[in-house]
Design an enzyme around this catalytic site. Structure first.
Site, mmCIF file in Angstrom:
data_model
loop_
_atom_site.group_PDB
_atom_site.id
_atom_site.type_symbol
_atom_site.label_atom_id
_atom_site.label_comp_id
_atom_site.label_asym_id
_atom_site.label_seq_id
_atom_site.Cartn_x
_atom_site.Cartn_y
_atom_site.Cartn_z
ATOM 1 N N GLY A 228 43.753 115.650 46.588
ATOM 2 C CA GLY A 228 43.874 115.758 48.042
ATOM 3 C C GLY A 228 44.848 116.860 48.432
ATOM 4 O O GLY A 228 44.532 117.738 49.246
ATOM 5 N N ASP B 146 46.272 108.516 38.959
ATOM 6 C CA ASP B 146 44.856 108.112 38.957
ATOM 7 C C ASP B 146 44.022 108.871 37.920
ATOM 8 O O ASP B 146 42.917 108.437 37.577
ATOM 9 C CB ASP B 146 44.240 108.343 40.348
ATOM 10 C CG ASP B 146 45.035 107.693 41.464
ATOM 11 O OD1 ASP B 146 45.741 106.709 41.182
ATOM 12 O OD2 ASP B 146 44.968 108.167 42.611
HETATM 13 O O1 F6P Z 1 46.934 108.286 44.391
HETATM 14 C C1 F6P Z 1 48.017 107.602 43.854
HETATM 15 C C2 F6P Z 1 48.116 106.209 44.410
HETATM 16 O O2 F6P Z 1 49.211 105.576 43.768
HETATM 17 C C3 F6P Z 1 46.860 105.368 44.305
HETATM 18 O O3 F6P Z 1 46.641 104.889 43.003
HETATM 19 C C4 F6P Z 1 47.141 104.310 45.345
HETATM 20 O O4 F6P Z 1 45.950 103.781 45.861
HETATM 21 C C5 F6P Z 1 47.873 105.081 46.413
HETATM 22 O O5 F6P Z 1 48.402 106.248 45.798
HETATM 23 C C6 F6P Z 1 48.987 104.328 47.071
HETATM 24 O O6 F6P Z 1 49.516 105.113 48.083
HETATM 25 P P1 F6P Z 1 50.841 104.769 48.904
HETATM 26 O O7 F6P Z 1 52.004 105.265 48.093
HETATM 27 O O8 F6P Z 1 50.699 105.511 50.168
HETATM 28 O O9 F6P Z 1 50.899 103.284 49.065
#
Ligand code: F6P
Length: 359
Positions: A116, A140
């Site tokens: 992203g 991921d």
């Molecule tokens: O992309 C990394 C990640 O840790 C994902 O595995 C998870 O869904 C998301 O980010 C969680 O995001 P946040 O830190 O905004 O809760």
């Protein structure tokens, strides 16, 4: 190439500080570059005055590279092309970022991000003709054209440890222990940790499953007098009728979560078995990086600086066959990498008798 910027963008992960250290050492010792760490991802280039720190040997002298997180800070919110202002309106801040790059008089910028962030940063770089080189990072492991990204090994290690810790308590109480792990739309963490941590069931978004299939596996184990089971489920696995489990937060945002509870309830509804759920969450991100992540981050950092020095811009460093290569940044973004049903780890799981869905 005299003045080089670095920023970390998107979710943090283990190994980012090791990457920053490696970039600084290579840039300083081989090319005598001045290296500027930009705070909080692109936010540091939006703020005025620009929010940055000039990197030096002292910053990296202690235990920083052993620590999780990123000492520069990061953000995974607020697309700069639709940036939320204080009054709630959205505004395009891409020109502000381009201006920030020029105000800092940068000759090049190393961006460390997931798919992203890299997509956004590439768009900004194209618009402003900025000289960028990318390093893939994400727990991921879904960035394309690289076998692995910074942070994945650490996340797998933490999820494996969790399964190691769940096994004795599962066995003691003859329970079904369900571990929900992160991974966004990819099942890499669940698949790898599931194999390493001795899961009996691995559920990933790439493969469909049935609750009956899970129960059949548990029943088979019981026939062998094994009265507990370990299940690992990736956060974006859907319910049997195709619903993605999301949690609504008070900021109005929905985030993945809750599929572990669903699996638990369904098993308990259909059997007399006792289930418990552990949702691992951000410990997968903030943990102390594994040796593998520190090594990968160090190798990527060196290679990224070398690319800048050679003026090979718009490239992403990648890991292939035990070495660092470089590919167009678009390759990392466009080839979003999920678990392929034909990959050998799926076979490995099947050979170990793990229920991994309806294949
Ligand atoms: O992309 C990394 C990640 O840790 C994902 O595995 C998870 O869904 C998301 O980010 C969680 O995001 P946040 O830190 O905004 O809760």
């Amino acid at each position: 190439m005299k003045r080089v910027g670095i920023l970390t963008s998107g979710g943090d992960c283990g190994g980012l500080n090791a990457a920053l250290r490696s970039i600084f050492y290579r840039a300083k010792s081989k090319y005598n570059m001045d290296v500027f760490g930009i705070k909080d991802g692109t936010l540091g280039l939006i703020r005025r005055p620009i929010d940055f720190v000039e990197l030096n040997y002292e910053i990296f002298s202690g235990s920083l590279f052993r620590q999780g997180g990123t000492f520069l800070g990061t953000t995974n919110k607020g697309d700069p092309f639709n940036f939320p202002l204080e009054d709630g309106k959205l505004s395009d801040q891409s020109d502000t970022i381009i201006e920030g790059y020029h105000l800092l008089k940068l000759d090049g910028l190393i961006v460390i991000g997931g798919d992203g962030s890299l997509k956004i940063l590439k768009k900004i770089a194209d618009k402003g003709k900025l000289n960028i080189v990318a390093i893939p990072k994400t727990i991921d492991n879904d960035v394309g054209s690289t076998e692995t990204s910074i942070g994945f090994s650490t996340a797998v290690s933490i999820a494996t440890q969790a399964l190691d810790n769940l096994q004795p308590t599962a066995a003691s109480h003859h329970r079904i222990m369900i571990l929900e792990v992160m991974g966004r739309d990819a099942g890499h963490i669940a698949l790898n940790a599931g194999i390493a941590g001795g899961a009996d069931v691995i559920l990933i978004p790439e493969l469909s499953y049935s609750i009956d299939g899970i129960i059949k596996k548990i029943d088979q184990m019981r026939k062998h007098n094994i009265k507990y089971s370990l299940i690992v489920v990736a956060e974006s696995v859907k319910t049997e009728n195709g619903k993605v489990h999301m949690v609504k937060f008070s900021d109005g945002q929905e985030r993945l979560g809750g599929i572990g509870n669903y699996i638990s309830q369904e098993i308990m509804n259909k059997t007399k078995l006792e289930c418990r759920v552990t949702t691992l969450g951000h410990v997968q991100r903030g943990a102390m990086p594994t040796p593998n992540d520190r090594i990968l981050a160090s190798a990527f950092g060196v290679a990224a600086v070398d690319l800048l020095a050679k003026k090979k811009f718009n490239r992403m460093v990648a890991w292939k066959n035990r070495t660092v290569v470089d590919v167009p940044i678009e390759d990392g973004i466009d080839n979003y990498k999920v678990v392929d049903q034909n990959e050998s780890l799926v076979d490995t799981a099947l050979a170990l008798g793990i229920y991994i869905g309806n294949i």
